[in-house]
Design a protein around this motif. Structure first.
Motif, PDB file in Angstrom:
ATOM      1  N   LEU A  21      15.607 -68.423  38.902  1.00 32.79           N
ATOM      2  CA  LEU A  21      14.240 -68.336  39.408  1.00 32.79           C
ATOM      3  C   LEU A  21      14.172 -67.736  40.814  1.00 32.79           C
ATOM      4  O   LEU A  21      13.317 -66.898  41.106  1.00 32.79           O
ATOM      5  CB  LEU A  21      13.581 -69.719  39.400  1.00 32.79           C
ATOM      6  N   GLY A  22      15.040 -68.197  41.709  1.00 40.06           N
ATOM      7  CA  GLY A  22      14.979 -67.720  43.092  1.00 40.06           C
ATOM      8  C   GLY A  22      15.264 -66.239  43.226  1.00 40.06           C
ATOM      9  O   GLY A  22      14.579 -65.520  43.971  1.00 40.06           O
ATOM     10  N   SER A  23      16.271 -65.754  42.501  1.00 37.79           N
ATOM     11  CA  SER A  23      16.600 -64.325  42.572  1.00 37.79           C
ATOM     12  C   SER A  23      15.536 -63.481  41.884  1.00 37.79           C
ATOM     13  O   SER A  23      15.174 -62.399  42.361  1.00 37.79           O
ATOM     14  CB  SER A  23      17.975 -64.064  41.956  1.00 37.79           C
ATOM     15  N   ASN A  24      15.016 -63.987  40.782  1.00 45.47           N
ATOM     16  CA  ASN A  24      13.931 -63.297  40.071  1.00 45.47           C
ATOM     17  C   ASN A  24      12.716 -63.152  40.984  1.00 45.47           C
ATOM     18  O   ASN A  24      12.131 -62.064  41.110  1.00 45.47           O
ATOM     19  CB  ASN A  24      13.572 -64.092  38.811  1.00 45.47           C
ATOM     20  N   TYR A  25      12.378 -64.237  41.672  1.00 44.37           N
ATOM     21  CA  TYR A  25      11.211 -64.211  42.555  1.00 44.37           C
ATOM     22  C   TYR A  25      11.455 -63.260  43.726  1.00 44.37           C
ATOM     23  O   TYR A  25      10.563 -62.494  44.104  1.00 44.37           O
ATOM     24  CB  TYR A  25      10.910 -65.615  43.069  1.00 44.37           C
ATOM     25  N   SER A  60      23.883 -65.505  35.900  1.00 48.18           N
ATOM     26  CA  SER A  60      23.829 -65.780  37.337  1.00 48.18           C
ATOM     27  C   SER A  60      22.913 -64.761  38.012  1.00 48.18           C
ATOM     28  O   SER A  60      22.409 -63.836  37.367  1.00 48.18           O
ATOM     29  CB  SER A  60      25.226 -65.764  37.957  1.00 48.18           C
ATOM     30  N   ASP A  61      22.715 -64.918  39.324  1.00 49.55           N
ATOM     31  CA  ASP A  61      21.638 -64.225  40.019  1.00 49.55           C
ATOM     32  C   ASP A  61      21.789 -62.716  40.129  1.00 49.55           C
ATOM     33  O   ASP A  61      20.808 -62.014  40.406  1.00 49.55           O
ATOM     34  CB  ASP A  61      21.493 -64.815  41.427  1.00 49.55           C
ATOM     35  N   HIS A  62      22.987 -62.168  39.911  1.00 47.17           N
ATOM     36  CA  HIS A  62      23.128 -60.711  39.942  1.00 47.17           C
ATOM     37  C   HIS A  62      22.270 -60.046  38.875  1.00 47.17           C
ATOM     38  O   HIS A  62      21.835 -58.902  39.040  1.00 47.17           O
ATOM     39  CB  HIS A  62      24.595 -60.314  39.769  1.00 47.17           C
ATOM     40  N   THR A  63      22.012 -60.760  37.769  1.00 50.44           N
ATOM     41  CA  THR A  63      21.229 -60.202  36.666  1.00 50.44           C
ATOM     42  C   THR A  63      19.848 -59.757  37.131  1.00 50.44           C
ATOM     43  O   THR A  63      19.352 -58.697  36.718  1.00 50.44           O
ATOM     44  CB  THR A  63      21.095 -61.235  35.537  1.00 50.44           C
ATOM     45  N   SER A  64      19.207 -60.543  37.995  1.00 51.81           N
ATOM     46  CA  SER A  64      17.860 -60.205  38.476  1.00 51.81           C
ATOM     47  C   SER A  64      17.859 -58.860  39.195  1.00 51.81           C
ATOM     48  O   SER A  64      16.905 -58.079  39.084  1.00 51.81           O
ATOM     49  CB  SER A  64      17.354 -61.300  39.420  1.00 51.81           C
ATOM     50  N   PHE A  65      18.923 -58.563  39.925  1.00 51.73           N
ATOM     51  CA  PHE A  65      19.013 -57.298  40.661  1.00 51.73           C
ATOM     52  C   PHE A  65      19.374 -56.154  39.723  1.00 51.73           C
ATOM     53  O   PHE A  65      18.848 -55.041  39.857  1.00 51.73           O
ATOM     54  CB  PHE A  65      20.031 -57.430  41.791  1.00 51.73           C
ATOM     55  N   TYR A  66      20.258 -56.416  38.769  1.00 51.66           N
ATOM     56  CA  TYR A  66      20.601 -55.385  37.789  1.00 51.66           C
ATOM     57  C   TYR A  66      19.356 -54.926  37.025  1.00 51.66           C
ATOM     58  O   TYR A  66      19.164 -53.733  36.783  1.00 51.66           O
ATOM     59  CB  TYR A  66      21.647 -55.918  36.811  1.00 51.66           C
ATOM     60  N   LEU A  67      18.509 -55.878  36.668  1.00 51.90           N
ATOM     61  CA  LEU A  67      17.294 -55.540  35.920  1.00 51.90           C
ATOM     62  C   LEU A  67      16.298 -54.748  36.769  1.00 51.90           C
ATOM     63  O   LEU A  67      15.341 -54.185  36.242  1.00 51.90           O
ATOM     64  CB  LEU A  67      16.642 -56.812  35.384  1.00 51.90           C
TER      65      LEU A  67
END
Length: 414
Positions: free
Chosen positions: A189-193, A258-265
């Motif tokens: 949630l935090g990385s997505n936001y 994990s949170d790297h996914t939000s940036f990859y997307l």
């Protein structure tokens, strides 16, 4: 008492008029964040807010600038948790009895560069257990999450302390944004936001580095690195800077839990570092005394070498990768083992055997390497899963394994 001492010293140093650098080790940071005082750092709880305050104080002590909301170190987000584990939580700007608020902690090194490197690690965990816990006892217990993920935050702080040093003139072609993410355990949630509400122009981010569970480097010095295929330059850089005798288990995909996914997307190249799952994962036993602190220092030094090498590379080229999780076949049966995901040899090495399952009944043991399942050769994890997917319940087959350097065959009944 140890936690109170660390917090007190941090506050005293921040209040001093003259600059004095406090030498807080990664071990100190892990012991502080994995202390019972924070009650497992579950998102939206007082324990998580206390952990966020600890990280904010460390950012100030190190000398980072605030890069959250309103010139603060924090970025808060309010969400309504999903009752369905297969559905994403809903972000909402309105607080109510049905919502929770997470807190990202964000610090910045402004080198007046055109591009910024994001270095991230989540600091939230499971609190007293609940959804996501693998603890099966009736009595609730604090899940301190030393490896998951106080270890990643400790490495993040170590890197920040090194990169803020003005003597490192060869790392000035990028700015550095350090983010301790909230809400990872509830669905990134935090990385997505952050990616959708970035506190700097998201198109200036050249790449993102994520550390999640980097505290248990094994005797083989194996570290999994995910996202290697997300930029053409990554593979060469990883191996050219491996002067630390690390055994690198490389994975191309930028998609993972994990949170790297939000940036990859968001079409940003990513590298995710991970030392592997273990028997204390998502259990109360994930405590600070079990971590490999020299191993963490080795990983931090390795990541620093990569960052330094990429400093003059400009904005990295992004490349899409296959989602490796989508290629996993469906199984009708299971062998009843925990695979060793860090194994880089030929075959599938067993990292654990479940009670009263086919593998245990056949005499398979931790450390055995499966090299043939029935008529199917097993060369890696994917070939093992494809072979397993061909069997039905009640079927028997011969399994060729390697144990202590010798091959032997056992019969397994699913």
């Amino acid at each position: 008492m140890r936690l109170i001492w660390i917090l007190s010293v941090a506050l005293i140093i921040i209040s001093c008029e003259k600059e004095v650098k406090k030498q807080t080790s990664m071990k100190d940071d892990v012991y502080a964040l994995a202390d019972d005082t924070f009650n497992g750092r579950q998102t939206g709880t007082e324990g998580e807010l206390q952990a966020a305050a600890y990280i904010e104080n460390r950012f100030k002590e190190i000398g980072l600038s605030p890069k959250g909301y309103q010139n603060n170190f924090t970025q808060t987000f309010t969400f309504r948790p999903s009752a369905n584990p297969h559905e994403q939580a809903e972000f909402t700007g309105l607080k109510s009895d049905s919502t929770l608020t997470g807190t990202n902690v964000i610090g910045y090194i402004d080198n007046k560069a055109k591009t910024t490197v994001v270095i991230g690690a989540h600091y939230d965990h499971l609190g007293m257990g609940g959804e996501g816990s693998l603890y099966r006892e009736e009595k609730a217990a604090v899940h301190n999450g030393a490896d998951d993920n106080a270890s990643g935050v400790a490495v993040l702080l170590d890197l920040a302390e090194t990169l803020v040093d003005e003597k490192l003139l060869d790392t000035k072609n990028n700015n550095y944004l350090f983010i301790a993410f909230s809400g990872e355990e509830m669905g990134l949630l935090g990385s997505n936001y952050f990616v959708k509400n970035s506190t700097l122009p998201i198109d200036t981010v050249t790449y993102m580095i994520n550390m999640d569970m980097v505290g248990r480097l094994n005797e083989e010095n194996t570290i999994a690195v995910h996202g290697v295929g997300t930029s053409p330059i990554f593979k060469q850089t990883l191996f050219a800077n491996n002067d630390f005798e690390l055994n690198i288990a490389e994975h191309n995909s930028g998609i993972g839990p994990s949170d790297h996914t939000s940036f990859y997307l968001a079409d940003i190249p990513v590298l995710h570092f991970f030392t592997g799952q273990h028997e204390d994962y998502h259990k109360p036993g994930d405590d600070a005394e079990k971590l490999n602190y020299p191993g963490m220092q080795k990983i931090s030094d390795y990541i620093l070498a990569i960052i330094t090498d990429l400093d003059d590379a400009g904005k990295l080229t992004f490349r899409k990768t296959k989602n490796e999780s989508e290629e996993v076949p469906r199984f009708k049966v299971g062998l009843g083992v925990v695979p060793d995901y860090l194994f880089t040899g030929k075959g599938m090495r067993i990292d654990g055997v479940s009670e009263d399952k086919p593998a245990q009944k056949a005499g398979l043991m931790k450390g055995d390497v499966v090299i043939k399942l029935g008529e199917f050769e097993v060369t890696d994890m994917m070939s093992y899963m494809k072979a397993l997917a061909t069997f039905e319940e009640g079927q028997s087959t011969q399994v060729l394994i390697e144990r202590d350097g010798a091959q032997q065959e056992v019969e397994v009944t699913f």
